[in-house]
Design an enzyme around this catalytic site. Structure first.
Site, PDB file in Angstrom:
ATOM      1  N   ARG A   1     -10.205 -44.969  69.359  1.00 35.22           N
ATOM      2  CA  ARG A   1     -11.654 -44.843  69.307  1.00 35.22           C
ATOM      3  C   ARG A   1     -12.261 -46.223  69.567  1.00 35.22           C
ATOM      4  O   ARG A   1     -11.701 -47.247  69.148  1.00 35.22           O
ATOM      5  CB  ARG A   1     -12.120 -44.346  67.921  1.00 35.22           C
ATOM      6  CG  ARG A   1     -11.776 -42.889  67.641  1.00 35.22           C
ATOM      7  CD  ARG A   1     -12.574 -41.916  68.488  1.00 35.22           C
ATOM      8  NE  ARG A   1     -12.276 -40.514  68.206  1.00 35.22           N
ATOM      9  CZ  ARG A   1     -11.469 -39.743  68.926  1.00 35.22           C
ATOM     10  NH1 ARG A   1     -10.857 -40.236  69.996  1.00 35.22           N
ATOM     11  NH2 ARG A   1     -11.279 -38.477  68.606  1.00 35.22           N
TER      12      ARG A   1
ATOM     13  N   HIS B   1     -12.573 -41.884  78.729  1.00 37.86           N
ATOM     14  CA  HIS B   1     -12.011 -41.065  77.636  1.00 37.86           C
ATOM     15  C   HIS B   1     -11.199 -39.903  78.238  1.00 37.86           C
ATOM     16  O   HIS B   1     -11.477 -38.724  77.987  1.00 37.86           O
ATOM     17  CB  HIS B   1     -13.100 -40.535  76.706  1.00 37.86           C
ATOM     18  CG  HIS B   1     -12.572 -40.095  75.368  1.00 37.86           C
ATOM     19  ND1 HIS B   1     -13.295 -40.140  74.210  1.00 37.86           N
ATOM     20  CD2 HIS B   1     -11.349 -39.592  75.002  1.00 37.86           C
ATOM     21  CE1 HIS B   1     -12.582 -39.677  73.199  1.00 37.86           C
ATOM     22  NE2 HIS B   1     -11.378 -39.338  73.656  1.00 37.86           N
TER      23      HIS B   1
END
Ligand code: NAP
Length: 316
Positions: A231, A279
């Site tokens: 993250r 991502h």
């Protein structure tokens, strides 16, 4: 004890940005005959027993009085637990061989990208510069993985098979043939000081938020590189950029960001040494997600133990 109370049918609410999970509706209907599926904030969603979520609106889950199970559509649940009002019902996540294989591919690619100097030769090629670099054997490159869970374990094994010298850091102590293991906060500096390519596969929790700051990243040897697959909030990005600019760090592949999509004008896109990816390291298919959600729905209905339950106290 749950058996009998729910009479074999279940109502499901999808909580995400509009349209994201629409393809799950037909798949859930196929897997769970009789299911009713609604999307937050429709009125029916408030009466659902099962919430399927990606970044649900804060307060939404707390406004579902019949809620019995929250299911993430991803491996990470930080996007759900960041809301302090989330009710205390079981929370399950996705654990899928497809995600694991995809993440391992991404990590292997990232390690080879730095190890075989693609970070340098791709920009040299744009300028027509023929330059070769000294080659090192994989065994002379130390890859360190933060997190030795579902994803870190497979990546560590495959990196070791490629010949890299692999170490890993986890919260609890672990034994892993061919991988040097470290555990706990006290061992982090020693782990980092022996890592040439750092791979982050940690969950985002209060203990890992901002973990990779100036103090930690400076422990890496000069010339080390970062592959961030976990993250964005694990890294203090300004600290990372300063260490890249000072020459202490060689480069970074960044797949995740505090704000996604990363805005086109964000300076990280153009920071020398940084490669931004969208991502994309490991994305579960809607089919795989639906099969796991449906399996847990059936288990909920029949009172069987749920699969891939998150430990709410640990946060992952
Ligand atoms: P997991 O199975 O829950 O494993 C987490 C690992 O991190 C465990 O080894 C755990 O230690 C360790 N850990 C947690 N907190 C720690 C701490 N404070 N200090 C040291 N170690 C700690 O998770 P996973 O399925 O491998 O997924 C990891 C993360 O990858 C997800 O949470 C998600 O954020 C990210 N992800 C990203 C993508 C992408 O496309 N970029 C895709 C999927 C997942 P213990 O073993 O001791 O518990």
């Amino acid at each position: 004890m749950i058996q009998g109370q729910m009479q074999g049918v279940i109502s499901v609410a999808l909580l995400s940005r509009p349209g994201l999970m629409d393809s799950m509706k037909a798949l859930l209907a196929r897997e769970l005959p009789g299911v009713t599926v609604s999307s937050w904030p429709e009125a029916a969603a408030r009466d659902a027993e099962l919430a399927v979520c990606w970044k649900p609106e804060p307060g939404a889950l707390a406004a579902m009085p019949k809620l019995k199970l929250i299911h993430a559509i991803a491996a990470g649940v930080d996007n759900i637990l960041s809301d302090p009002t989330v009710p205390d019902v079981p929370l399950c996540r996705i654990v899928d061989p497809g995600i694991t294989a995809a993440m391992t591919e991404f990590v292997l690619w990232g390690a080879l990208y730095f190890h075989r100097d693609f970070d340098r030769v791709i920009s040299n090629a744009r300028e027509g510069r023929w330059q070769r670099y000294d080659q090192r054997a994989a065994k002379d490159v130390r890859v360190g993985i933060l997190g030795l869970g579902e994803l870190g374990t497979d990546a560590a094994r495959r990196l070791a098979e490629l010949g890299f010298t692999v170490s890993a850091w986890s919260r609890s102590p672990k034994q892993f043939a061919g991988v040097r293991t470290f555990s706990g906060a006290a061992a982090l500096d020693a782990f980092l000081s022996e890592t040439d390519i750092l791979v982050s596969l940690l969950p985002l929790t209060p203990s890992t938020l901002g973990l990779l700051n100036t103090a930690r990243l400076s422990r890496l040897p000069k010339g080390a590189a970062l592959i961030l697959c976990s993250r964005g909030e694990h890294v203090v990005m300004d600290d990372l950029v300063a260490l890249l600019r000072s020459g202490h760090l060689r480069g970074a592949v960044l797949d995740v960001f505090e704000r996604e999509p990363l805005p086109a004008e964000h300076p990280l896109w153009r920071e020398p040494g940084v490669l931004v990816t969208p991502h994309m390291a490991a994305i579960a298919s809607w089919e795989a997600i639906t099969l796991q959600v449906a399996e847990n729905a059936r288990r909920l209905l029949s009172g069987q133990p749920l699969l891939n339950v998150v430990d709410r106290a640990r946060g992952y």
